[in-house]
Structure formats: C-alpha cells, structure tokens
Scaffold this active site. Structure first.
Site, mmCIF file in Angstrom:
data_model
loop_
_atom_site.group_PDB
_atom_site.id
_atom_site.type_symbol
_atom_site.label_atom_id
_atom_site.label_comp_id
_atom_site.label_asym_id
_atom_site.label_seq_id
_atom_site.Cartn_x
_atom_site.Cartn_y
_atom_site.Cartn_z
ATOM 1 C CB CYS A 1 4.534 4.832 24.116
ATOM 2 S SG CYS A 1 5.237 5.661 25.521
ATOM 3 C CB SER B 1 -2.405 -2.814 1.134
ATOM 4 O OG SER B 1 -1.448 -3.689 1.668
ATOM 5 C CD GLN C 1 -7.126 0.584 7.763
ATOM 6 O OE1 GLN C 1 -7.960 -0.214 8.186
ATOM 7 N NE2 GLN C 1 -5.834 0.425 7.995
ATOM 8 C CG HIS D 1 -1.100 -6.447 4.889
ATOM 9 N ND1 HIS D 1 -1.116 -6.121 6.225
ATOM 10 C CD2 HIS D 1 -0.698 -5.338 4.244
ATOM 11 C CE1 HIS D 1 -0.717 -4.872 6.367
ATOM 12 N NE2 HIS D 1 -0.461 -4.367 5.184
ATOM 13 C CB THR E 1 10.318 -10.789 -11.771
ATOM 14 O OG1 THR E 1 11.398 -10.645 -12.692
ATOM 15 C CG2 THR E 1 9.628 -12.110 -12.001
ATOM 16 N N GLY F 1 0.831 -1.203 0.000
ATOM 17 C CA GLY F 1 0.000 0.000 0.000
ATOM 18 C C GLY F 1 0.863 1.250 0.000
#
Lengths: 385, 122
Positions: free
Chosen positions: A324, A199, A179, A201, A237, A71
């Site tokens: 974080c 994308s 998304q 996945h 490829t 993506g």
C-alpha cells in the site's frame, strides 16, 4: 496531542542556520551568476564558496562538483550520462537489486535502449558481496552503481572494497550516497568512487538541490543541454539559494557528525531492542553495518499501512514497505531481495531518527507500538495467538 | 486520503471477531498481496442474524469489512447477496482509486459466506 516525526530518511526540516544562509539569495542578491555585473559576481561568489565547501567535505576538487536539481537527477545524470558517454566501450552495467528507484528505473530504461544490466542479489541483511561484483564483471562492463547505504533498512555497503576491485577496469563506479550524506564519511578517494550522488533535503538542507561528484577524467554526457552551466554538464540557471543551503547544511552536518551519530545510535538501539521484544517480530538489516538512525522491524500477521494509520492517530509519522505504501501491488523490493516472504514484508515498519528526536519520543513510541500491534493482530485472521 | 467515514470504521471497527457456531464462513484475498478478509455469518429463517469479521490488510480493507457487517446485518440472504463492492465503497463516502481494486473485497467475502451456508444446507 504530541507530534513525533520519525521519517527523517524521507526528508528533513531545513535548519534555521541553513535558511538564514539562503534568504539573501532570493530577493536582494537575486542575480544570474552568468552575468558580468555586480549582482552576478555576488551570486557567483556565493556559488563558488558553496562548491569549495562541498569539495572539501568530499575530498574532491571544486570543478568535480556538479550541482543538480535533486538526488534522482544526480542518479540519472550519473547512470545515463556514463552509459551514453561510454557506449562505444561496451553495453554492460552492474547494479544491485536493492537500489533506490532513481537507480533501478534508470537502469531498466537503459535496458530498453539496448544496454544489459546485471542486478546483483544481496544476503539476508541486505549486503552486496564484493566478490559477486568481481564475478559479474565482463570485458564490456562500463558502469557499476551500488548504493552507499540503503534507504529502507540502513545497511551500509562495502563501497571502498568494491571500488578497489574496479580500479583496474574500465568500469566507472557510481554510488548513490543520498542516505549516507551527513552521516558517513564521503571522502571520494577513500571510497574509490568516480561518481557520487547526494541530496540536500536529506541532511537538513532545502528540497530541489543535489550534487553529482564527477571524478576528473570521467566522461558523462549531460541530460540537460543549454547554456554552459556546471562546465557543460548540467544546463540551467543555477539555484543559488539552494546551492548555498546545501553547502551550509552539509558543513553543519559534518561539524556535528560524531556526537550526533553517537546520540542517534543509542536511541536507535533502544528502539530496536524494545520493538524486537514484541512477539513474532524481526529486525531487518544488519545490526552492525547500519546507519545510526535506521530502525526497520517486521511484525507478523499485520499489514504496514494499518500500522502507520494507527501510529499517525497517536501523532507518530513513520513509513512502511507494505504494498500500500510502495505504490505497487508488491511490498518493498528491498525486503523481498533480502529473502523475506510477501506476507512478512507487508508488515514492515521503518522509523528513522534525526536531530529532533529525543529520549521522550523513543519512550513514547515504545509505549504506543505494542498495543497497536496487539489490536491489529486481534483483528487478523492470520493470527492464532 | 481516506474519508472520515473510512477512518471512523478503521478506528472503531464494528463486529470484529469470529462466530463459533457460524452458519457460513467466507474468505477472500491472500497474504501475498496483503489483504485477507474472513466473514462469519449466523443465519436464521434465511436472515443474517449475526455477522463478524477478521481482516489482515490496510485501512481500506478493515473499513470495508467493518461497514459491510452493518450493511448485511438483518438482511435476507437474497438482499445481502445484492450488496456490491461499489455499494460498500459508496457507503464509506468513497475510497482512493488505488484501493478500489485491491482492498475492496468485503462484498466478495460476504457472498462467499452465503455460498458456504447454501452449500452446507444444500
């Protein structure tokens, strides 16, 4: 201990049917699609079939489908490619302040190359106002990139409306639909887009393969030069197994979309309702224009990472927009753009549901989160009960 | 990413709370950057006889606050003042590099508490 995965917006498992479809193309049918012999023909046929499937779901032509490596690559190809190909027409780009970093960082890089970028604000639920797109347009605007649905708060943007505003302009319109893929309608003509990123996945396909839809007549400069693959728009490829997997996963998602969306939406609503019943909490994002699998809630007086660690100890995988976990000193740029204070944005929790999510998972999370929040608040110098 | 010791202190933080009649209170950090540590000490004959903390922050922030209460308990003020943020991180078998700067402030909070005590007892 139970293990409950609630981070489907980060990535999804490969479906068994998808894996089965991919497996022949690793060792048996390993041919390079560019050759003239039978191995190559088999590979090429598989790729053509996959391209047809993707094109059908997008309402596009097969030659408008470019397979890429992710993506992020598709976003880069769309934005850098369109900016470079149209630089003689102007140097102005419009995007939003809540895009994925694959778009934001790319735009910032283009600024360093002499392009000018307008980052549109969003309202308190994370919506871009099409009227503001109109007002930001300049005679030298060459590209507009607005995401279809936000990865953090799930807000769905008025893409079709923005696209119709841009119809009579020279600006190329790109949407990052990473998304949205598998969940929302991807018909490129209804959306009025020229470029669209997905994308694999994110919809139960493999990692390492994406698509950029490129409307016929839209010029983009390639990022990767080399052989003539993907009609000279992306050398390298072809990843046949990945491409076959992407198409299979997309096809299955759209076959099951209506029932799965309804199921997830019902579970999502229970989670939102249950979590927002915790005192000093707030739901982030739109309650109506929202992905069916997204929950994003802030709990005041606590910090997101310590919440995630506690959830992990209970077997629950989730994510947060705290500094974080954002990889910087600031919390989520999306929550800040929506007007949340730093203090509150640090305490955000994102739960994203998927095919594996059950009613029992939701019940478990609703039972585990309140005592964790209570415990962390009891430890917080900010909390006064 | 966190050591077992960090996770132990995060899961079972020692000496959480406040001291009503504290001899000194120290606070460092700010909510904007996501870490606030507050430490209360009770001092008798120049020795820390009780110590409590409250922390808003990530796993590292909570673990460093917790372990410093153990390190400082029973120490003289001069000894406690010598505890460095680096020593705190080492006592936890290390912290991830990104946490060394932003969430490793417990020794600073303790020194603030000691300074507060000294000011009060001028």
């Amino acid at each position: 201990m139970q293990r409950i995965y609630l981070d489907y917006a980060a990535t999804t498992p490969v479906r068994p049917e998808v894996l089965d479809a991919m497996l022949p193309y690793f060792s048996n049918e390993f041919g390079n699609a560019s050759g003239v012999y039978s191995w190559s023909r088999t590979a090429h046929q598989a790729m053509d079939k996959a391209r047809d499937t993707v094109a059908r779901i997008l309402g596009a032509r097969p030659d408008e489908i470019v397979f890429t490596g992710s993506g992020s690559e598709s976003d880069n190809l769309a934005i850098k490619g369109a900016a470079w190909a149209n630089r003689h027409k102007g140097k102005h780009i419009i995007t939003s302040s809540i895009e994925h970093f694959a778009v934001l960082e790319t735009c910032q890089w283009l600024e360093r190359q002499g392009f000018e970028v307008t980052y549109l604000p969003v309202d308190s639920v994370g919506l871009v106002d099409p009227e503001q797109v109109k007002q930001a347009l300049r005679p030298d605007t060459i590209l507009v990139s607005i995401m279809y649905a936000n990865n953090e708060v799930g807000t769905i943007q008025p893409i079709s409306e923005i696209g119709s505003i841009l119809k009579d302009t020279q600006a190329v319109f790109h949407t990052d639909a990473v998304q949205a893929a598998g969940v929302l309608d991807l018909d490129v003509d209804k959306l009025n887009v020229d470029l669209l990123t997905i994308s694999a996945h994110k919809f139960y396909g493999p990692k390492g393969v994406g698509v950029l839809y490129v409307r016929k007549g839209t010029n983009i400069e390639p990022l990767i030069h080399g052989g003539g693959h993907e009609r000279k728009r992306r050398a390298g490829t072809e990843n046949i197994a990945g491409i076959v997997g992407l198409a299979k996963a997309l096809e299955l998602s759209y076959e099951e979309r209506d029932t799965e969306n309804a199921r997830l939406e019902a579970l999502r609503n229970q989670l939102i309702e249950g979590l927002s019943a915790i005192p000093h909490s707030r739901v982030n994002g739109s309650l109506t224009k929202r992905l069916p699998n997204n929950v994003n809630v802030c709990f005041e007086f606590i910090e997101g990472e310590s919440l995630l660690l506690n959830l992990d100890m209970k077997g629950v995988a989730a994510s947060s927009g705290s500094a974080c976990t954002s990889g910087s000193l600031d919390p989520s740029h999306v929550l800040l753009a929506m007007g949340l204070s730093h203090e509150i944005a640090h305490g955000s929790l994102r739960l994203t549901l998927g095919r594996g999510t059950t009613q029992a998972d939701i019940d478990y999370v609703l039972q585990e989160v309140p005592p964790i929040v209570e415990r962390l608040r009891a430890m917080s110098p900010l909390y006064r009960g | 990413m966190y050591s077992e010791k960090v996770m132990d202190h995060f899961q079972n933080p020692r000496n959480v709370g406040e001291i009503a009649d504290a001899s000194g209170i120290g606070e460092v950090g700010n909510a904007r950057c996501g870490d606030i540590m507050k430490i209360w000490i009770k001092v008798e004959d120049n020795v820390i006889t009780d110590i409590k903390f409250k922390t808003f922050g990530c796993g590292a922030a909570i673990a460093t606050s917790s372990i410093i209460t153990e390190m400082a308990m029973g120490k003289t003020l001069d000894e406690a003042e010598q505890i460095t943020n680096k020593a705190v991180a080492e006592a936890l078998d290390g912290l991830p590099p990104v946490k060394m700067h932003c969430s490793n402030l417990a020794a600073d909070a303790l020194r603030e508490a000691i300074a507060d005590y000294r000011k009060r007892n001028g």
